[in-house]
Design an enzyme around this catalytic site. Structure first.
Site, mmCIF file in Angstrom:
data_model
loop_
_atom_site.group_PDB
_atom_site.id
_atom_site.type_symbol
_atom_site.label_atom_id
_atom_site.label_comp_id
_atom_site.label_asym_id
_atom_site.label_seq_id
_atom_site.Cartn_x
_atom_site.Cartn_y
_atom_site.Cartn_z
ATOM 1 N N PRO A 65 0.725 -1.259 -0.043
ATOM 2 C CG PRO A 65 -0.547 -1.253 1.367
ATOM 3 C CD PRO A 65 0.432 -2.348 1.297
ATOM 4 C CE LYS A 81 5.521 0.616 -2.129
ATOM 5 N NZ LYS A 81 4.548 1.694 -1.400
ATOM 6 C CD GLU A 135 -21.710 10.373 15.828
ATOM 7 O OE1 GLU A 135 -21.210 10.125 16.009
ATOM 8 O OE2 GLU A 135 -22.542 11.354 15.026
#
Length: 623
Positions: A210, A215, A434
């Protein structure tokens, strides 16, 4: 004694260029300045010309579309003056000239003089040669950044000895990937140990995962550990308007790499040039991307033929789109997964970035690592930076635990919008909505707990939010846990129905997410009792960017499509009924927590946990 050339003296190419440019400019001015190279003729009004014709003063005239040039009659043995005027549309002019005995005809073409010939045939080539000399000298002076160097590689080169050298100690959370790449480092350091036994090191290693998992950082760390030059370039930098330029850049890149071998070539976003040729994105053999890909395949086949140790590292978020010829053994032999870090990895990453800011001694990074399940390395780096910005904005000299907690909410829910003022009725609806999420979520199975309830607007559309944080890393979810997620998502809408007897638009995102979970249960996970263990979505490989574009639904009959829709609706309805039952059973607790949050706007910590512990599951109805 040898005479050294003066370094400040202009080069011969520059002198020639300036001389040619000056000569060309001189003759250009000659051609542009009126009166140079041709006699000056006075221009008079057309009315004066007609009067002179009527008075019999004009001897001859030459008529063109642009002008009428005429000569007056001789006076006392002297030649008459030559004048010109601008013609107008006058059909009677030929008759008038004929009646007055004026000789008239079309003007003969003028003969070019020496300057015009020189300007038209000699000067343009000289100017062109001068421009080429100028750009050639500039390219020799500036290297690959010259104006005519669009076929040169634009890779950035990092060499050993840079103060910013990256090593494996700067990378955390990807221990398995580091172990895989350690073999590459050992080969670059001591290649004879592998060559003596007949082993062949992989030519290419593909890093997949991802976005934000490190990387590129990992590739730099390989070069830093091996202390070899590191060529870094993005796949999009090979793509050019001119066909063949990308292939030329690939050739130039590998030529430079061979000269600095042993070294590492890192190509980021490989999918920009490595997409499969069978996907229909290519139009033919002359396509620029296809030529670039073919050249890359050729170079990876033959760059080690002369003994040069060049290892290619590449990174992509879309390995499923790459051409199979690029992934075969002998090119990219290995694929190394760089995934999101687990709990220990997140703690190590937070330690690395935490050393770059001033942390309060009381900060507990382990608690932050627990609350950031699913965060990538870039997310954690951003989290530390956001906390440091908050601390500086509040005038503190160290980052406190509260800053890190607030930074998590910023990343997850967005920035607080205290300027967005809700009226009393809307605030009550948001509060009950909520709290409905929180009560249902507290009773559902799974590894998450409700950590905070807020009716302070955040982000672009959230008028309030319920923060659920995982207590552990989970990789598998059961059908009951997924049904619990659907019920939790529908808890807010259910609370509005119970308290107000109506619903609002505030549950639109909840409905979208609940429907997505139910559809995945039926079409992907095979969790339907009616349809059985069948997958109705096509597997699209590793899709690290999310979205549904890579998993289209299989072709199904109309009856099966109706059955899928019915099962999805049944799952959502069951979750809705479960949420209504829980909230009706805990009606008094719903009212109490809602009134409390209307007073303080935010409830969290021990107070919230003590309230939610009083929630009870409804009694099971007899079948």
């Amino acid at each position: 004694m040898a005479i050294k050339e003066n370094p400040t003296r202009p080069s011969r190419n520059r002198i020639i260029s300036f001389v040619l440019f000056g000569v060309g400019l001189f003759f250009l001015l000659i051609g542009l300045i009126p009166g140079v190279g041709s006699p000056q003729v006075s221009r008079v009004p057309y009315s004066l010309f007609i009067d002179q014709v009527n008075d019999g003063l004009v001897a001859r005239a030459y008529i063109t579309q642009e002008q009428i040039r005429y000569q007056l009659k001789d006076v006392e043995g002297e030649a008459g003056d030559v004048l010109s005027t601008t013609p107008i549309f006058d059909l009677e002019l030929p008759q008038r000239l004929e009646q007055k005995g004026v000789e008239f005809a079309a003007a003969p073409p003028q003969k070019g003089n020496f300057f015009t010939t020189l300007l038209g045939w000699i000067i343009p080539p000289l100017i062109f040669i001068g421009v080429l000399q100028f750009f050639a000298a500039r390219q020799a002076r500036n290297g690959p950044q010259g104006a005519l160097s669009f076929t040169k590689s634009r890779a950035k080169v990092y060499v050993e000895g840079d103060d910013t050298r990256t090593t494996f100690s700067d990378v955390a959370g990807v221990e398995e990937a580091k172990a895989e790449l350690q073999e590459i480092v050992d080969f670059l350091k001591t290649p004879e140990r592998y060559l003596n036994i007949g082993a062949r090191i992989p030519k290419g290693v593909l890093l997949v995962g991802p976005p934000g998992t490190g990387k590129t950082l990992l590739a730099k760390a390989v070069a830093g550990e091996a202390r070899v030059p590191f060529f870094s370039i993005s796949g999009s930098e090979f793509v050019e308007l001119f066909v063949g330029a990308g292939a030329a850049r690939v050739r130039d890149l590998f030529e430079q790499a061979k000269q600095k071998a042993p070294c590492i070539v890192f190509i980021d976003e490989l999918d920009a040039i490595g997409k499969s040729r069978a996907s229909g994105n290519f139009m033919g053999g002359n396509d620029e991307r296809e030529q670039t890909l073919n050249q890359l395949l050729t170079e990876m086949d033959g760059f080690s033929a002369d003994g040069a140790t060049v290892i290619v590292l590449a990174a992509t978020n879309r390995p499923e789109t790459l051409d199979p010829a690029l992934l075969r053994p002998g090119r990219f032999d290995r694929q190394v997964l760089v995934d999101r870090p687990d709990l220990a990895g997140r703690k190590a990453i937070l330690d690395i970035y935490g050393r770059k800011v001033k942390l309060d001694p009381e900060v507990d990074l382990q608690a932050i690592a627990v609350r950031t399940s699913g965060f990538a390395g870039a997310d954690l780096a951003n989290l530390i930076n956001e906390a440091a910005l908050l601390a500086a904005r509040n005038g503190r000299t160290e980052v406190a635990q509260a800053d890190l907690n607030e930074a998590i909410e910023r990343v997850v829910a967005g920035l607080e919008k205290k300027s967005r003022v809700l009226n009393d009725n809307e605030k009550r609806i948001v509060a009950y909505h909520e709290v409905g999420h929180a009560i249902v979520g507290a009773l559902m199975p799974g590894g998450s707990k409700v950590a905070k309830i807020s009716i302070v607007p955040r982000g672009m559309a959230a008028l309030g939010y319920t923060l659920q944080l995982p207590t552990e890393d989970r990789f598998l979810l059961s059908a009951e846990e997924l049904k619990g997620q659907i019920a939790t998502l529908l808890g807010g809408r259910s609370a509005e129905e119970i308290i107000f007897g109506s619903i609002t638009t505030g549950a639109s995102n909840d409905l979208q997410r609940a429907t997505d979970v139910a559809e995945q249960m039926v079409t992907t996970y095979g969790m339907s009792q009616v349809l059985g263990p069948l997958a109705f979505d096509k597997g699209g490989g590793n899709n690290f960017l999310g979205g549904e574009g890579m998993n289209p639904r299989r072709r199904v009959s109309d009856e099966t499509a109706k059955a899928i829709d019915a099962e999805v609706k049944q799952l959502v309805d069951d979750g809705h009924d479960q949420a209504l039952a829980i909230l009706n059973r805990n009606r008094d607790l719903l009212e109490e927590i809602a009134q409390r949050i209307l007073d303080v706007e935010v409830i969290e910590g021990d107070e919230l946990q003590s309230l939610l512990q009083r929630a009870e599951l409804p009694e099971l109805q007899p079948a």
